[in-house]
Every structure is written in C-alpha cells, then in structure tokens.
Design an enzyme around this catalytic site. Structure first.
Site, PDB file in Angstrom:
ATOM      1  N   ASN A  69       0.758  -1.084  -0.030  1.00 51.77           N
ATOM      2  CA  ASN A  69      -0.017  -0.024   0.207  1.00 51.77           C
ATOM      3  C   ASN A  69       1.050   1.277  -0.165  1.00 51.77           C
ATOM      4  O   ASN A  69       0.542   2.439   0.111  1.00 51.77           O
ATOM      5  CB  ASN A  69      -0.805  -0.101   1.181  1.00 51.77           C
ATOM      6  CG  ASN A  69      -1.970  -1.419   1.182  1.00 51.77           C
ATOM      7  OD1 ASN A  69      -2.368  -1.468   0.299  1.00 51.77           O
ATOM      8  ND2 ASN A  69      -1.827  -1.690   2.355  1.00 51.77           N
ATOM      9  N   HIS A 160     -14.282  -2.176   6.198  1.00 55.96           N
ATOM     10  CA  HIS A 160     -13.284  -2.674   6.690  1.00 55.96           C
ATOM     11  C   HIS A 160     -13.541  -3.866   8.202  1.00 55.96           C
ATOM     12  O   HIS A 160     -14.343  -3.238   8.926  1.00 55.96           O
ATOM     13  CB  HIS A 160     -11.997  -1.946   7.035  1.00 55.96           C
ATOM     14  CG  HIS A 160     -10.801  -2.784   7.118  1.00 55.96           C
ATOM     15  ND1 HIS A 160     -10.276  -2.772   8.467  1.00 55.96           N
ATOM     16  CD2 HIS A 160      -9.750  -3.301   6.299  1.00 55.96           C
ATOM     17  CE1 HIS A 160      -9.090  -3.577   8.294  1.00 55.96           C
ATOM     18  NE2 HIS A 160      -8.840  -3.672   6.928  1.00 55.96           N
ATOM     19  N   GLU A 204     -16.068   3.410   4.104  1.00 51.27           N
ATOM     20  CA  GLU A 204     -14.879   3.789   3.912  1.00 51.27           C
ATOM     21  C   GLU A 204     -15.120   4.860   2.574  1.00 51.27           C
ATOM     22  O   GLU A 204     -15.859   4.906   2.048  1.00 51.27           O
ATOM     23  CB  GLU A 204     -14.210   2.740   3.334  1.00 51.27           C
ATOM     24  CG  GLU A 204     -13.723   1.669   4.355  1.00 51.27           C
ATOM     25  CD  GLU A 204     -13.374   0.416   3.622  1.00 51.27           C
ATOM     26  OE1 GLU A 204     -12.382   0.400   2.976  1.00 51.27           O
ATOM     27  OE2 GLU A 204     -13.213  -0.547   4.237  1.00 51.27           O
ATOM     28  N   SER A 208     -10.952  -0.876   0.154  1.00 48.55           N
ATOM     29  CA  SER A 208      -9.657  -1.595   0.194  1.00 48.55           C
ATOM     30  C   SER A 208      -9.323  -2.545  -0.385  1.00 48.55           C
ATOM     31  O   SER A 208      -8.435  -2.906  -1.176  1.00 48.55           O
ATOM     32  CB  SER A 208      -9.319  -1.888   1.571  1.00 48.55           C
ATOM     33  OG  SER A 208     -10.041  -2.810   2.193  1.00 48.55           O
ATOM     34  N   ASP A 233     -13.876   6.153   6.871  1.00 47.31           N
ATOM     35  CA  ASP A 233     -12.207   5.721   6.962  1.00 47.31           C
ATOM     36  C   ASP A 233     -11.764   5.985   5.539  1.00 47.31           C
ATOM     37  O   ASP A 233     -12.288   5.607   4.387  1.00 47.31           O
ATOM     38  CB  ASP A 233     -12.450   4.146   6.987  1.00 47.31           C
ATOM     39  CG  ASP A 233     -11.231   3.440   6.981  1.00 47.31           C
ATOM     40  OD1 ASP A 233     -10.319   3.700   6.330  1.00 47.31           O
ATOM     41  OD2 ASP A 233     -11.005   2.411   7.755  1.00 47.31           O
ATOM     42  N   HIS A 236      -7.369   4.451   2.600  1.00 50.87           N
ATOM     43  CA  HIS A 236      -6.673   4.214   1.111  1.00 50.87           C
ATOM     44  C   HIS A 236      -6.742   5.502   0.379  1.00 50.87           C
ATOM     45  O   HIS A 236      -6.481   5.512  -0.940  1.00 50.87           O
ATOM     46  CB  HIS A 236      -7.236   3.285   0.440  1.00 50.87           C
ATOM     47  CG  HIS A 236      -7.161   1.916   1.276  1.00 50.87           C
ATOM     48  ND1 HIS A 236      -6.000   1.116   0.886  1.00 50.87           N
ATOM     49  CD2 HIS A 236      -8.025   1.077   2.133  1.00 50.87           C
ATOM     50  CE1 HIS A 236      -5.773   0.194   1.885  1.00 50.87           C
ATOM     51  NE2 HIS A 236      -7.089  -0.072   2.265  1.00 50.87           N
ATOM     52  N   LYS A 267      -0.028   3.432   4.898  1.00 58.88           N
ATOM     53  CA  LYS A 267      -0.380   3.279   3.349  1.00 58.88           C
ATOM     54  C   LYS A 267       0.206   4.336   2.590  1.00 58.88           C
ATOM     55  O   LYS A 267       1.701   4.103   2.549  1.00 58.88           O
ATOM     56  CB  LYS A 267      -1.682   3.313   3.107  1.00 58.88           C
ATOM     57  CG  LYS A 267      -2.413   1.902   4.277  1.00 58.88           C
ATOM     58  CD  LYS A 267      -3.736   1.616   3.868  1.00 58.88           C
ATOM     59  CE  LYS A 267      -4.333   0.880   4.930  1.00 58.88           C
ATOM     60  NZ  LYS A 267      -3.790  -0.629   5.345  1.00 58.88           N
TER      61      LYS A 267
HETATM   62  C1  LIG Z   1     -10.175   0.497   5.149  1.00 61.22           C
HETATM   63  C2  LIG Z   1      -9.041  -0.070   6.215  1.00 61.22           C
HETATM   64  N1  LIG Z   1      -8.972   0.588   7.285  1.00 61.22           N
HETATM   65  C3  LIG Z   1      -8.184   0.189   8.658  1.00 61.22           C
HETATM   66  C4  LIG Z   1      -7.019  -0.409   7.936  1.00 61.22           C
HETATM   67  C5  LIG Z   1      -6.219  -0.886   9.208  1.00 61.22           C
HETATM   68  O1  LIG Z   1      -4.966  -0.086   9.272  1.00 61.22           O
HETATM   69  P1  LIG Z   1      -3.950  -0.408   9.742  1.00 61.22           P
HETATM   70  O2  LIG Z   1      -3.066  -1.259   8.830  1.00 61.22           O
HETATM   71  O3  LIG Z   1      -3.011   0.792   9.993  1.00 61.22           O
HETATM   72  O4  LIG Z   1      -4.044  -1.270  11.054  1.00 61.22           O
HETATM   73  C6  LIG Z   1      -6.980  -1.054   6.769  1.00 61.22           C
HETATM   74  C7  LIG Z   1      -5.921  -1.969   6.550  1.00 61.22           C
HETATM   75  O5  LIG Z   1      -5.646  -2.402   5.318  1.00 61.22           O
HETATM   76  C8  LIG Z   1      -7.821  -0.932   5.753  1.00 61.22           C
HETATM   77  O6  LIG Z   1      -7.779  -1.120   4.670  1.00 61.22           O
END
Ligand SMILES: Cc1ncc(COP(=O)(O)O)c(C=O)c1O
Length: 411
Positions: A69, A160, A204, A208, A233, A236, A267
């Site tokens: 990422n 997520h 989101e 992701s 969220d 990405h 990321k």
């Molecule tokens: C949309 C989303 N939120 C949260 C996370 C979690 O983040 P972290 O990798 O910092 O724990 C991810 C991880 O892939 C994600 O894709």
C-alpha cells in the site's frame, strides 16, 4: 490426548478443564485442516524490501511488488528515514508509556495540530494503528453512556473488518446496506425512522479490496436528512486523493459535514499508525473513554518523525498522484481488454476478480513465476466467489514495471 497435570492432581482425577483443552486443540486442528481443504489457509512468508520498497526479495528471487500500500513510494523515502532517525536520536525509540501516563510528548501535540490543519478539522488524535483506531473509536462512540441504549448503526457491507470488529465489540446491532448502494441505505434509514436512538453511518471513502469510492456528498446529504453521525475511513484515500492528497473528506463539497474521519499512516504516508480528525469535543471524549487509546503505549518518536516528514511532502506530490492515476487507468483498460473484471475501481487499487480461491492462487503463482508479487485475496477478506488479485499500484512503479504486469496477466 493432552493431559494438563494440575498441582493437586491425583490418579483418576480428570477435570473439565483438561477435557476441554484437549477438545479445543482437536478443534483447532480440524478447523485448520478445513481451511487447507478450501484453499483458505493463510501462512506467513518472509520477504525483504529492495529498490526503495518497490520490489521484494523472497527465497533468493526479486519480485516487483504489486501488493503493498506504499502508493506514493514513501516507505523508503530519504526524508522520512532521516526525520525518523533524527527524532529517535533526540527523543529515544520508545514513548515509554500511554499518553495519559507519561507518554504524551510535545511531538504528539505538534503532529496532531499539523494533522488537523492537513485534514481541515478542529482537532486530531493519533492512534496506534488503523485497525486499533476503528475498533477502539467506534466502541468508545457507541458506549451506552453516550449513545443511549440502542444506537442504530448503518454500515456498508464491505466496510473494513476493523469497523465490523468495533461494532461487534460495542455490542450494537449492525444494519448493513449493500455496498455503496445509497438508495438501499436511504430505504433502511426510512424504514427505521420511527425508532428511538442515535443514528450512525459507517463507511470507507476508498474501499480497500475494490478500489471504488463512496459518494461522499450524497452520504452527507443522507446523514443530514436523517440526523446521522457520519464516520468515514480514509485509509486508502489519505495522501492519494482529494485536494493536495488530503483525502476525499477534505473536498470542499463535504468539508465540515463529516463528524469523524479516520485514516492511516501505514499506506500512502509510508509509515505506521493512524489518526482521527474530528471536533475538539469528540477528541476530548476519546482521550477520556477510548480504551484502545488510554491503555496502549503511544506511537514512538521515530514513527512520529516519519509521519511528520510525510505530512510535509504529501501536499507537494501532485506529479506522483497524476502518475498513479495514469497507472490505474492503464491497468483497468488492459484488464478490460483481457476480459478480466475490475469491478467499480477508479483508484490505485485495481482488483482482478477471478472467482474462486484456486483461480486466484494459480494466477498469483503464475505472476510470481514472472517475477511479480500480487497476492491472492480470498474469503473471508472478500465475499465468496470474489477471490482476486488485489493490484495495488504506486507512483514509484515504472512504466516498464506496469508493462511487465500487463504482459503477465495477458490471456
Ligand atoms: C480500510 C482500512 N481501514 C483500516 C485498516 C487498518 O489499518 P492498519 O493497517 O493501520 O491497522 C485497513 C488496513 O488494511 C484498511 O484497509
């Protein structure tokens, strides 16, 4: 058969604990064997980043990385490495305690002010990872003492896992709407309109595993119409999309209309950790009641240094963002020519949806033969039948690297 011998054990005595433990281990073995049979068993394979993290070395072979990422190529950027080293030299390598004990360094406060300015919000709070942030922040927002007895939480089906875990931990019933289907969301909001309790919408901004975007202006309209708290969220989107890479929630059409934005530093920002950007009042609540913040050692100075350098760089990286957009367009067009489904992707995440687990694993193995790393993503991370190669593009990928990827994927 496992026998745990307790200090007061005597022959002939078999406790419930002993029997349960044996059955527990047998069940573990059985479940792992089932995962194996279904092509869903996961394992960890060590690798080593090379070439500024755009490639990895695994089992003595060099593979161009299409699974990380690191969308802007910042993970090995000299500015981040230098500031991480400088802050470690000056402040040490550990925060030594949680923020509320003695781990709240000046650095945290300075960085949070910088983040709030970056996101255009009143305040920001740094958390230790995106997973922890979603789980712990949602739990804290939904505590009965503030949410009331039965909050209504409307969550995108593909949100997520960390958000679903947070909602589970909070013990609330989720009302899931079909992925990015805002008519379905509106119908559900309408259907539950007469019920008591505060309403939350959880989603989101860039998904992701699919690389598609939520329609934020329409979500804000719905949230305002039905009086919902909107939680998004930006894991990405941060660094990649929105004005100067500040995320889609910083777009003038929605700025100030979203109650809480979370995002990650692991990321596009190349480092590690997470943030929430919100009002000062919400931040204050989290400092007081978010268990994942209160009871966890703070992010350490070198990690904060890398974040600080990334926040300085990101607004200047317009050329990199344009390059990333171009890579995405090129890969989607080629996959469409090959008859490979890329769903509704419009970003740097391009899924090559192949169907079942075995097809995705076989494609990943073929790419590895060709010197490319593109990991197969399988259920439960994606829905059954949606196994895929999740192609994650980076501004640091060369055109020649993209050529190789497209050649390897050609039918
Ligand atoms: C949309 C989303 N939120 C949260 C996370 C979690 O983040 P972290 O990798 O910092 O724990 C991810 C991880 O892939 C994600 O894709």
């Amino acid at each position: 058969m496992l026998l745990i011998v307790a200090p007061d054990w005597s022959p002939g005595r078999t406790t419930a604990v002993e029997i349960m433990d044996t059955a527990f281990l047998d069940r573990l073995d059985a479940r792992l064997a089932e995962l194996d049979d279904a092509g869903r068993r996961r394992s960890l394979r060590p690798l080593r980043p090379v070439d500024g993290a755009m490639a990895v070395e695994r089992d003595g072979r060099r593979l161009v990385n299409f699974s990380s990422n690191d969308y802007l190529g910042l993970a090995c950027h000299p500015a981040l490495i230098d500031r991480a080293a400088a802050w470690a030299a000056e402040w040490g390598v550990g925060a030594t305690a949680s923020r509320l004990v003695c781990g709240s360094f000046e650095l945290h406060a300075v960085l949070e002010a910088k983040l709030a300015a970056f996101k255009g919000t009143e305040a920001a709070l740094i958390l230790n990872s995106g997973f922890q942030a979603n789980e712990a922040v949602l739990s804290a927002l939904l505590l009965p003492e503030v949410a009331g007895t039965a909050p209504l939480v409307f969550a995108d089906r593909l949100a997520h896992a960390s958000m679903h875990e947070g909602l589970k931990a909070a013990g609330v019933r989720q009302i899931r709407f079909r992925h990015n289907d805002l008519q379905h969301l509106a119908d559900l909001l309408e259907k539950h309109a007469g019920e008591p309790g505060p309403r939350f919408i959880v989603t989101e901004t860039v998904f992701s595993m699919d690389g598609d975007r939520a329609d934020l202006p329409a979500l804000c309209d719905l949230a305002e119409r039905f009086g919902c708290f909107l939680y998004v969220d930006e894991a990405h989107a941060t660094g990649v999309l929105g004005p100067q890479g500040r995320g889609l929630a910083a777009d003038p059409a929605v700025k100030g209309r979203i109650d809480l934005v979370m995002g990650t530093f692991g990321k596009a920002l190349g480092g590690f950790g997470a943030y929430v950007a919100c009002s000062a009042r919400l931040r204050d609540w989290l400092v007081n009641r978010c268990a994942g913040f209160i009871y966890s050692t703070a992010l350490p100075p070198p990690v904060l240094g890398a974040i600080d350098a990334a926040l300085d760089l990101v607004p200047t990286l317009e050329a990199e963002r344009a390059r990333l957009t171009a890579h995405g367009g090129r890969v989607r067009a080629a996959l469409a020519d090959y008859g490979i489904d890329t769903g509704a992707s419009t970003t740097q995440i391009v899924p090559a949806v192949l169907g079942d687990e075995r097809a995705a694993l076989a494609a990943a193995a073929r790419l590895e033969e060709a010197g490319l790393l593109a990991v197969a993503i399988r259920p439960p991370t994606v829905p059954a039948g949606g196994s895929r190669l999740r192609l994650a593009l980076s501004a640091a990928h060369t055109d020649a690297g993209i050529d190789r990827l497209l050649e390897a994927l050609a039918p």
